[in-house]
Write a protein that holds these residues in place. Sequence first.
Motif, PDB file in Angstrom:
ATOM      1  N   ILE A  81       3.272  20.958  26.632  1.00 20.11           N
ATOM      2  CA  ILE A  81       2.694  20.089  27.661  1.00 20.11           C
ATOM      3  C   ILE A  81       2.507  20.856  28.965  1.00 20.11           C
ATOM      4  CG2 ILE A  81       3.014  17.968  29.002  1.00 20.11           C
ATOM      5  CD1 ILE A  81       2.446  17.583  25.984  1.00 20.11           C
ATOM      6  N   LEU A  82       3.477  21.702  29.321  1.00 17.21           N
ATOM      7  CA  LEU A  82       3.360  22.501  30.547  1.00 17.21           C
ATOM      8  C   LEU A  82       2.190  23.475  30.456  1.00 17.21           C
ATOM      9  CD1 LEU A  82       7.107  23.334  31.374  1.00 17.21           C
ATOM     10  CD2 LEU A  82       5.669  21.509  32.304  1.00 17.21           C
ATOM     11  N   SER A  83       1.933  23.972  29.268  1.00 19.85           N
ATOM     12  CA  SER A  83       0.789  24.866  29.083  1.00 19.85           C
ATOM     13  C   SER A  83      -0.523  24.085  29.087  1.00 19.85           C
ATOM     14  CB  SER A  83       0.923  25.642  27.766  1.00 19.85           C
ATOM     15  OG  SER A  83       2.048  26.495  27.795  1.00 19.85           O
ATOM     16  N   GLU A  84      -0.520  22.946  28.411  1.00 15.68           N
ATOM     17  CA  GLU A  84      -1.738  22.129  28.293  1.00 15.68           C
ATOM     18  C   GLU A  84      -2.208  21.629  29.659  1.00 15.68           C
ATOM     19  OE1 GLU A  84      -4.719  20.662  25.761  1.00 15.68           O
ATOM     20  OE2 GLU A  84      -2.940  21.827  25.206  1.00 15.68           O
ATOM     21  N   THR A  85      -1.267  21.248  30.500  1.00 15.37           N
ATOM     22  CA  THR A  85      -1.609  20.739  31.835  1.00 15.37           C
ATOM     23  C   THR A  85      -1.754  21.864  32.860  1.00 15.37           C
ATOM     24  OG1 THR A  85       0.754  20.441  32.322  1.00 15.37           O
ATOM     25  CG2 THR A  85      -0.443  18.538  31.439  1.00 15.37           C
ATOM     26  N   LEU A 268      12.074  14.723  27.284  1.00 10.72           N
ATOM     27  CA  LEU A 268      11.073  13.708  26.967  1.00 10.72           C
ATOM     28  C   LEU A 268      10.489  13.095  28.242  1.00 10.72           C
ATOM     29  CD1 LEU A 268      12.797  11.954  23.925  1.00 10.72           C
ATOM     30  CD2 LEU A 268      10.753  13.397  23.890  1.00 10.72           C
ATOM     31  N   ILE A 269      11.345  12.828  29.232  1.00 13.15           N
ATOM     32  CA  ILE A 269      10.858  12.273  30.500  1.00 13.15           C
ATOM     33  C   ILE A 269       9.883  13.245  31.162  1.00 13.15           C
ATOM     34  CG2 ILE A 269      11.522  11.643  32.857  1.00 13.15           C
ATOM     35  CD1 ILE A 269      14.161  10.568  31.646  1.00 13.15           C
ATOM     36  N   LEU A 270      10.261  14.515  31.234  1.00 13.72           N
ATOM     37  CA  LEU A 270       9.398  15.522  31.854  1.00 13.72           C
ATOM     38  C   LEU A 270       8.068  15.644  31.121  1.00 13.72           C
ATOM     39  CD1 LEU A 270      11.986  18.349  32.659  1.00 13.72           C
ATOM     40  CD2 LEU A 270      10.706  16.991  34.327  1.00 13.72           C
ATOM     41  N   ALA A 271       8.137  15.677  29.799  1.00 13.72           N
ATOM     42  CA  ALA A 271       6.920  15.856  29.005  1.00 13.72           C
ATOM     43  C   ALA A 271       5.928  14.726  29.261  1.00 13.72           C
ATOM     44  CB  ALA A 271       7.265  15.946  27.518  1.00 13.72           C
ATOM     45  N   PHE A 272       6.410  13.480  29.236  1.00 18.57           N
ATOM     46  CA  PHE A 272       5.489  12.348  29.371  1.00 18.57           C
ATOM     47  C   PHE A 272       5.026  12.159  30.815  1.00 18.57           C
ATOM     48  CE2 PHE A 272       7.062  11.327  25.164  1.00 18.57           C
ATOM     49  CZ  PHE A 272       5.911  10.843  24.555  1.00 18.57           C
ATOM     50  N   VAL A 273       5.919  12.319  31.784  1.00 21.02           N
ATOM     51  CA  VAL A 273       5.514  12.147  33.179  1.00 21.02           C
ATOM     52  C   VAL A 273       4.508  13.222  33.580  1.00 21.02           C
ATOM     53  CG1 VAL A 273       6.292  12.216  35.578  1.00 21.02           C
ATOM     54  CG2 VAL A 273       7.621  10.956  33.876  1.00 21.02           C
ATOM     55  N   VAL A 274       4.820  14.486  33.259  1.00 15.07           N
ATOM     56  CA  VAL A 274       3.906  15.575  33.607  1.00 15.07           C
ATOM     57  C   VAL A 274       2.584  15.428  32.849  1.00 15.07           C
ATOM     58  CG1 VAL A 274       3.532  18.074  33.443  1.00 15.07           C
ATOM     59  CG2 VAL A 274       5.737  17.191  34.217  1.00 15.07           C
ATOM     60  N   GLY A 275       2.661  15.001  31.605  1.00 17.96           N
ATOM     61  CA  GLY A 275       1.445  14.795  30.827  1.00 17.96           C
ATOM     62  C   GLY A 275       0.539  13.745  31.455  1.00 17.96           C
ATOM     63  N   PHE A 276       1.138  12.616  31.857  1.00 21.98           N
ATOM     64  CA  PHE A 276       0.341  11.552  32.475  1.00 21.98           C
ATOM     65  C   PHE A 276      -0.257  12.010  33.806  1.00 21.98           C
ATOM     66  CE2 PHE A 276       3.003   8.393  29.959  1.00 21.98           C
ATOM     67  CZ  PHE A 276       1.969   8.095  29.082  1.00 21.98           C
TER      68      PHE A 276
END
Length: 437
Positions: A81-85, A268-276
Motif C-alpha cells: 500500500i505504501l508503494s501503491e500510494t 491494518l489501520i495504517l494500510a486502510f487509512v493510508v490507502g483511503f
Amino acid sequence: MADGSFNLWWGLVGLIPLLVYMVLVLREMDPLPATVICVVIGAVINAKSLVGVGADLSKAMGSFLGLVGLIIMLGRGLGEILSETKVAHTLVYKIMYGIGVNSQRKAALGIMLASLVIVGLLGTMAGGIAIIAPIVNPIAAAVGLSPAMVAVMYQSVGEEALTLGPFTPPVVTLLGLTKLDYGTMLVTAAIPVAVVTMIAAWVMMWRIQRDTAEKSPYDDTIKSSSAGFTPTETSRRATNVFIWLFIALIAYGIFIKAATPYVISVMLILAFVVGFVGKMKFDDICRGVVRGMAGNVGLFLLFILLELLIKYVEHAGGFKAITYLLMPLIQIGGKTAVVIAGGAIGAFGISGAVVAELMTLHKMFVSLVGQYGVSMIAWTVALIVATRVTNFIIPGSNMVAMMGFAQSKDLGSMIRNGWAVAIAQTGLLIIYALFVA
C-alpha cells in the motif's frame, strides 16, 4: 548418562536435524526446503507418526512463530500500500531534498537516512532498497560517490534498520522472546549496536570511496539519468497522514505496553487509512494487502516448520545436551561466558533465516540465561550481534542484493566493511557481557 534420567548421547542424536539444517543453509540451499528435510529427520528421531506430525503442525499455527509469520505477511501487505500510494517514494524524496544534497557527505547522509526509514518501515532490505535505489543512485553518481561505497551504505544501514523498525521480523521475534517492550529494546540494545555499526561503516565507507572513486565510478548514463519522481498533492497528503498516524499508534502501544498482537491492528489501520487518503478504493486496498502478503507466504510456512524443528530438537534433548557440554565453560565465566558464547555461536556458527537463528539460539541458552540471572538487555544484544555479524562476514543474499541495487561488482569492499563492522559489534558484545550481564 547425565543429570539422572537424561541421556547425553541421545541428546546429541537429537541435534542431528539442527546440524543438518546448518550444513544445508551454509551450502546455500533455500531455507524452506532445508527446514522441510530437517523436520522430517526430527520427526523420525522422535518416532512421530503422520497423525502426530499433523497435530504438531496444527498447534504450530497458533504458536509464537506462527504469529510472527502472520505479522511479516501483513508487513509486506502494508508495504504494498505504501508503494501503491507512493508514500514510500515521497518519504525518500522528502529526505533527500530536505537535506539539500550539494556535497558527497550530505548525499551519503541522505541515502543512509532514507535507507533507515524505508527498510525499517517495510521490514525488508530488498523491498526497501528497491524503492530507494532508482531515486538516489543518480544523486550519488552526480556528486561522485562510487557504486562500491553506495553498496556498503545500503547493507550497513539496511541490516541495522531491521533491528530498529517496529514491524521487522527480527524485532517482532526479539520482543516475543525477551519480553522487553519496544522502547526498552530500542534504547538499551538496538540503538547501541546500530551506533557502533554506523561508526565503523562510516570510516570504511570513506576509505572505500577514496579507493574506488576513480577506478570504478558510475557510468555517464547513471549520472545523467533521473528517477523522474515528483510527489503529487495526494501522495504528500497520504505521507503526512501516515507519519502522524504511525507515530500516534506506536506511542499509544508503548504507553499501554501493548503485546505483540497489537502490531496486527497497527498494520491494518495504517494500510486502510493510508490507502483511503491515497485515493485507493476499498477493493483495491484489500487486493493490495493480499498481493503483498502473498509474497511472504513462503516465510509463513517456513516459520511454522521452524516451530516443529525446534520442538523436535528440544523434545529429543538436543538443547539440553548443548547446555550440558557448555557447563564447564559457563561455570568458569559465569554470566559473561553465557552472553559471549551465545553471541559468538550465532555469529560464527549458525547461518540461515534470522528468525530461525534467534529462536535456535534462545532455545539453546534460555535455561543458562535464567540459571545465571543474565540481564535480558545483555542477552538481547547477544542475539542482535549473533544475527547481524553473520550477514556482514558471509557473502549471502543480503550482501549480493545490495551490490546489485548499487550497480557495484566490488565484493572485496563489502567484505572489508563487513569485518570492520563485525569487530565493532563483537567489541560491544564483550562490553555488555562484562558490565551489563
